[in-house]
Design an enzyme around this catalytic site. Sequence first.
Site, mmCIF file in Angstrom:
data_model
loop_
_atom_site.group_PDB
_atom_site.id
_atom_site.type_symbol
_atom_site.label_atom_id
_atom_site.label_comp_id
_atom_site.label_asym_id
_atom_site.label_seq_id
_atom_site.Cartn_x
_atom_site.Cartn_y
_atom_site.Cartn_z
ATOM 1 N N ASP A 24 52.066 42.897 -12.731
ATOM 2 C CA ASP A 24 52.342 42.434 -14.099
ATOM 3 C C ASP A 24 51.058 42.226 -14.901
ATOM 4 O OD1 ASP A 24 53.947 41.655 -16.200
ATOM 5 O OD2 ASP A 24 54.122 39.576 -15.533
ATOM 6 N N HIS A 41 49.123 50.463 -19.096
ATOM 7 C CA HIS A 41 49.958 51.080 -18.052
ATOM 8 C C HIS A 41 49.180 52.179 -17.324
ATOM 9 C CE1 HIS A 41 53.280 48.683 -19.266
ATOM 10 N NE2 HIS A 41 53.524 49.319 -20.386
ATOM 11 N N LEU A 135 51.596 53.519 6.819
ATOM 12 C CA LEU A 135 51.932 52.526 5.789
ATOM 13 C C LEU A 135 53.188 52.976 5.066
ATOM 14 C CD1 LEU A 135 51.196 50.151 3.784
ATOM 15 C CD2 LEU A 135 49.908 51.849 2.490
HETATM 16 C C1 IPE Z 1 58.433 42.324 -13.851
HETATM 17 O O1 IPE Z 1 57.588 42.187 -14.940
HETATM 18 C C2 IPE Z 1 58.725 43.775 -13.625
HETATM 19 C C3 IPE Z 1 57.593 44.578 -13.185
HETATM 20 C C4 IPE Z 1 56.383 44.164 -12.909
HETATM 21 C C5 IPE Z 1 57.890 45.976 -13.016
HETATM 22 P P1 IPE Z 1 58.150 41.888 -16.411
HETATM 23 O O2 IPE Z 1 56.949 41.842 -17.288
HETATM 24 O O3 IPE Z 1 59.206 42.845 -16.762
HETATM 25 O O4 IPE Z 1 58.793 40.444 -16.219
HETATM 26 P P2 IPE Z 1 59.124 39.310 -17.267
HETATM 27 O O5 IPE Z 1 59.951 39.947 -18.351
HETATM 28 O O6 IPE Z 1 57.829 38.803 -17.802
HETATM 29 O O7 IPE Z 1 59.846 38.275 -16.476
HETATM 30 C C1 IPE Z 2 53.718 45.318 -15.979
HETATM 31 O O1 IPE Z 2 53.021 45.000 -17.127
HETATM 32 C C2 IPE Z 2 54.300 46.707 -16.022
HETATM 33 C C3 IPE Z 2 55.759 46.745 -16.192
HETATM 34 C C4 IPE Z 2 56.553 45.727 -16.284
HETATM 35 C C5 IPE Z 2 56.372 48.041 -16.256
HETATM 36 P P1 IPE Z 2 53.745 44.538 -18.463
HETATM 37 O O2 IPE Z 2 54.053 45.737 -19.265
HETATM 38 O O3 IPE Z 2 54.883 43.659 -18.155
HETATM 39 O O4 IPE Z 2 52.574 43.720 -19.149
HETATM 40 P P2 IPE Z 2 52.710 42.323 -19.902
HETATM 41 O O5 IPE Z 2 53.413 41.396 -18.990
HETATM 42 O O6 IPE Z 2 53.459 42.595 -21.163
HETATM 43 O O7 IPE Z 2 51.282 41.912 -20.141
HETATM 44 MG MG MG Z 3 55.117 41.668 -17.904
#
Ligand code: IPE
Ligand code: IPE
Ligand code: MG
Length: 256
Positions: A24, A41, A135
């Site tokens: 995240d 990303h 793995l």
């Molecule tokens: C959780 O992250 C999903 C992934 C890392 C793929 P999100 O960014 O979607 O989660 P919330 O919305 O902050 O809970």
């Molecule tokens: C995690 O990073 C990737 C996915 C959930 C696909 P985010 O896109 O959730 O990044 P933040 O949380 O908005 O910083």
């Molecule tokens: Mg996120």
Amino acid sequence: MIDGVAGMKHPADGAGLHVGIIMDGNGRWAAARGLPRFEGHRRGVEALRRTVRAANELGVRYLTVYSFSSENWARPPQEIADLMGLLKLFIRSDLHTLEEAGVRVRIIGERDNLKPEIVALLEEAENRTRRNTKLDLIVAFNYGARQEIVEAARALARDVAAGRLNPEDIDEAAFAARLCTAGAPDPDLIIRTSGEMRLSNFLMWQAAYSELVFLPVFWPDFDRAAFEQAIVSFRSRERRFGGVGPAPVAKVASAS
Ligand code: IPE
Ligand code: IPE
Ligand code: MG
């Protein structure tokens, strides 16, 4: 496995562990640099590549990464398209390396609502690596734990309705066998980057006794040092599983 003091495990030894990672913070990493979320990303894929290599070096046996949740469809269409594109790119560019490195790829999550070309790529990744044993890389893509649990309940109901299963025989093992992680042990350690402290629908059944480590780094900055730090933290925990004392775990050396 990595070398430690004679006869003892190194504190960051990941040998045999199942580590789950909620990757995240890509968007915030990009925003902090005035860059578009896509760039976060893209750098997140690089972090994933580094992390798989580190997991292999640290002796980790199962690595489950959360890359797209069932709820991430709520994002803008362009971002969803970008994430799908990066998944395709990752499989196309890295499958050969994963294959050579002894990594077995498994993708968990719903496939019905994915484009056929993505489903074909996921199947190719699984098929080409299915004989690898070093793995297991389990990619949670289009995955949600509640959906997974509902699906397992439906599978049990079907078996009962068809007369293949007696309701009295439904136990934890029967349930776990119908989850998409069947065959893999429960995660020992779950790491979430970005400072958020929640599961966001990740492995809710399997995480019942996982140790949780929340790191204040955004996913694109995650590296081997952060991974080791999380394992060191895990090794210092006392896992009780409801009992009164520490479960017998491998001793760790105090020197690093
Ligand atoms: C959780 O992250 C999903 C992934 C890392 C793929 P999100 O960014 O979607 O989660 P919330 O919305 O902050 O809970
Ligand atoms: C995690 O990073 C990737 C996915 C959930 C696909 P985010 O896109 O959730 O990044 P933040 O949380 O908005 O910083
Ligand atoms: Mg996120």
